[in-house]
Scaffold this active site. Structure first.
Site, PDB file in Angstrom:
ATOM      1  CE  LYS A  66      -5.350  -6.438 -12.142  1.00  0.00           C
ATOM      2  NZ  LYS A  66      -4.290  -6.684 -13.098  1.00  0.00           N
ATOM      3  CE  LYS A 118      -5.080   0.328  -6.184  1.00  0.00           C
ATOM      4  NZ  LYS A 118      -3.762   0.001  -6.686  1.00  0.00           N
ATOM      5  CE  LYS A 158       0.474  -4.370  -3.761  1.00  0.00           C
ATOM      6  NZ  LYS A 158       0.667  -4.697  -5.137  1.00  0.00           N
TER       7      LYS A 158
HETATM    8  P1  AMP Z   1      -1.967  -3.214 -11.991  1.00  0.00           P
HETATM    9  O1  AMP Z   1      -3.173  -4.017 -12.248  1.00  0.00           O
HETATM   10  O2  AMP Z   1      -1.767  -2.920 -10.543  1.00  0.00           O
HETATM   11  O3  AMP Z   1      -0.755  -3.740 -12.664  1.00  0.00           O
HETATM   12  O4  AMP Z   1      -2.220  -1.787 -12.627  1.00  0.00           O
HETATM   13  C1  AMP Z   1      -2.039  -1.505 -14.001  1.00  0.00           C
HETATM   14  C2  AMP Z   1      -2.366  -0.040 -14.273  1.00  0.00           C
HETATM   15  O5  AMP Z   1      -3.722   0.242 -13.920  1.00  0.00           O
HETATM   16  C3  AMP Z   1      -1.500   0.942 -13.453  1.00  0.00           C
HETATM   17  O6  AMP Z   1      -1.183   2.063 -14.269  1.00  0.00           O
HETATM   18  C4  AMP Z   1      -2.408   1.345 -12.344  1.00  0.00           C
HETATM   19  O7  AMP Z   1      -2.099   2.639 -11.837  1.00  0.00           O
HETATM   20  C5  AMP Z   1      -3.758   1.342 -13.041  1.00  0.00           C
HETATM   21  N1  AMP Z   1      -4.833   1.115 -12.038  1.00  0.00           N
HETATM   22  C6  AMP Z   1      -4.975   0.019 -11.244  1.00  0.00           C
HETATM   23  N2  AMP Z   1      -6.042   0.161 -10.442  1.00  0.00           N
HETATM   24  C7  AMP Z   1      -6.573   1.386 -10.716  1.00  0.00           C
HETATM   25  C8  AMP Z   1      -7.696   2.118 -10.219  1.00  0.00           C
HETATM   26  N3  AMP Z   1      -8.480   1.615  -9.263  1.00  0.00           N
HETATM   27  N4  AMP Z   1      -7.967   3.330 -10.745  1.00  0.00           N
HETATM   28  C9  AMP Z   1      -7.183   3.849 -11.740  1.00  0.00           C
HETATM   29  N5  AMP Z   1      -6.102   3.216 -12.252  1.00  0.00           N
HETATM   30  C10 AMP Z   1      -5.796   2.001 -11.757  1.00  0.00           C
END
Ligand code: AMP
Ligand code: TRP
Length: 334
Positions: free
Chosen positions: A198, A195, A112
């Site tokens: 968002k 990955k 990042k």
């Molecule tokens: P975040 O939206 O980054 O706050 O992610 C929230 C949760 O979703 C965290 O546990 C991340 O590891 C999981 N997560 C986010 N993107 C992915 C993805 N592409 N595949 C699997 N888990 C994800």
């Protein structure tokens, strides 16, 4: 006491990676754990403040997504991180212990901050420290996350150990990451090497829980694949990241193994396989999106769930924080 803590940033649409990678594991764990805290980590979302114009409404949307996915407000504590200020106090105490070298090694920070490290904000570097505080404030034992958060959970374990050694107290036990299931790392639909996230500018790269049936169908139809037919075993997917990703999504939604799926579609091109994925999404994801929409119309109800959650979380946090303050030697407030 088995206690789960899991956090999700309110940064816009909730996607399939969030759901299959982590939220769904919280739903499963709800039944076997003594306590389940599921938190909208709005303070973590502030590291991307300039992109986050809708922090408050996105917080409500995330809470709605939890409930629509099967988190039961009676069994689980659903709350917003900023409603429990003690996360920040513990985070500061941890900041005074964490070696900078640990933070500089975090791959998420390196990605990042990229080449612009000098201009990156302190919050981005301190992000994993706040995450450690989230979990350890409640003495949580299990942390459901996607694969990308593994390193951050390792850091919180190291920090728990460092705290205990520094203050010669066994205050924190080491939380276990819960990274299980076929979808711990869902990839972008447009690029099997990155990955699903968002922050990808293309909405076609991800499935959002609020996508309608037509959008789901178009996104899967347009999902990148290769020109070979599907292999007859999962081993044949090893060098085919896009195909492997779609098979993982299929596996997570259907409960079948990657080998069973390959056997079923072996030798076929992707069109029937993609139609089946769309149908699975319509069966499993569409109702969640519809429920989110319905819950969002009842904003007051969501707010009252978050209020109750924050009250319960504050009680737990206060109790633990008193132990921490005593351990580090702060003067007790009368
Ligand atoms: P975040 O939206 O980054 O706050 O992610 C929230 C949760 O979703 C965290 O546990 C991340 O590891 C999981 N997560 C986010 N993107 C992915 C993805 N592409 N595949 C699997 N888990 C994800
Ligand atoms: N860092 C996590 C992410 O980016 C979100 C998060 C914050 C979290 N605090 C947490 C996850 C505590 C699990 C436990 O996805």
């Amino acid at each position: 006491m088995k206690r789960v803590f899991s956090g999700y940033r309110p940064t816009g649409d909730v996607h399939l990676g969030n759901y299959l990678g982590a939220i769904r594991n919280c739903v499963f764990l709800q039944k076997e754990m003594d306590e389940n805290l599921i938190c909208v980590v709005d303070l973590h979302a502030m590291t991307t403040l300039s992109d986050n114009k809708n922090l408050a409404s996105d917080t409500l949307m995330m809470a709605a997504a939890f409930i629509a996915s099967g988190i039961d407000p009676n069994r689980s504590i659903i709350f917003a991180q900023s409603h429990v200020p003690l996360h920040l106090e513990l985070s500061w105490i941890f900041s005074c212990l964490t070696p900078l070298g640990w933070l500089n090694r975090m791959t998420q920070f390196k990605e990042k901050a990229d080449k612009n490290r000098e201009n990156s904000c302190l919050g981005l570097l301190a992000y994993p420290v706040l995450m450690a505080a989230d979990v350890l404030l409640y003495k949580a034992t299990h942390v459901p996350v996607g694969e990308d958060q593994k390193q951050h959970v390792e850091l919180m374990r190291d920090l728990a150990g460092l705290f205990n050694r520094t203050f010669s107290k066994d205050l924190f036990s080491l939380p276990e990451p819960v990274i299980t299931g076929p979808a711990t790392r869902i990839m972008s639909l447009r690029d099997g090497a990155s990955k699903m996230s968002k922050s990808d500018i293309s909405d076609y790269s991800r499935i959002n829980l609020m996508d309608d049936a037509d959008t789901l169908a178009i996104k899967i139809r347009k999902a990148k694949t290769d020109t070979d037919p599907l292999p007859d075993t999962a081993k044949g997917l090893e060098t085919r990241p896009e195909a492997r990703n779609l098979v993982s999504i299929y596996a997570a939604l259907s409960g079948q193994t990657a080998d069973q799926i390959c056997q079923k579609f072996a030798g076929n091109n992707f069109s029937t396989f993609k139609e089946d994925i769309t149908n699975l999404l319509i069966e499993h994801i569409l109702p969640i999106g519809q429920e989110i929409q319905r819950l969002l119309k009842e904003g007051k109800h969501l707010e009252s769930i978050l209020k109750t959650g924050a009250e319960r979380a504050n009680l737990l946090a206060n109790k633990h924080m008193n132990d921490v303050r005593e351990a580090v030697g702060l003067l007790k407030a009368l």
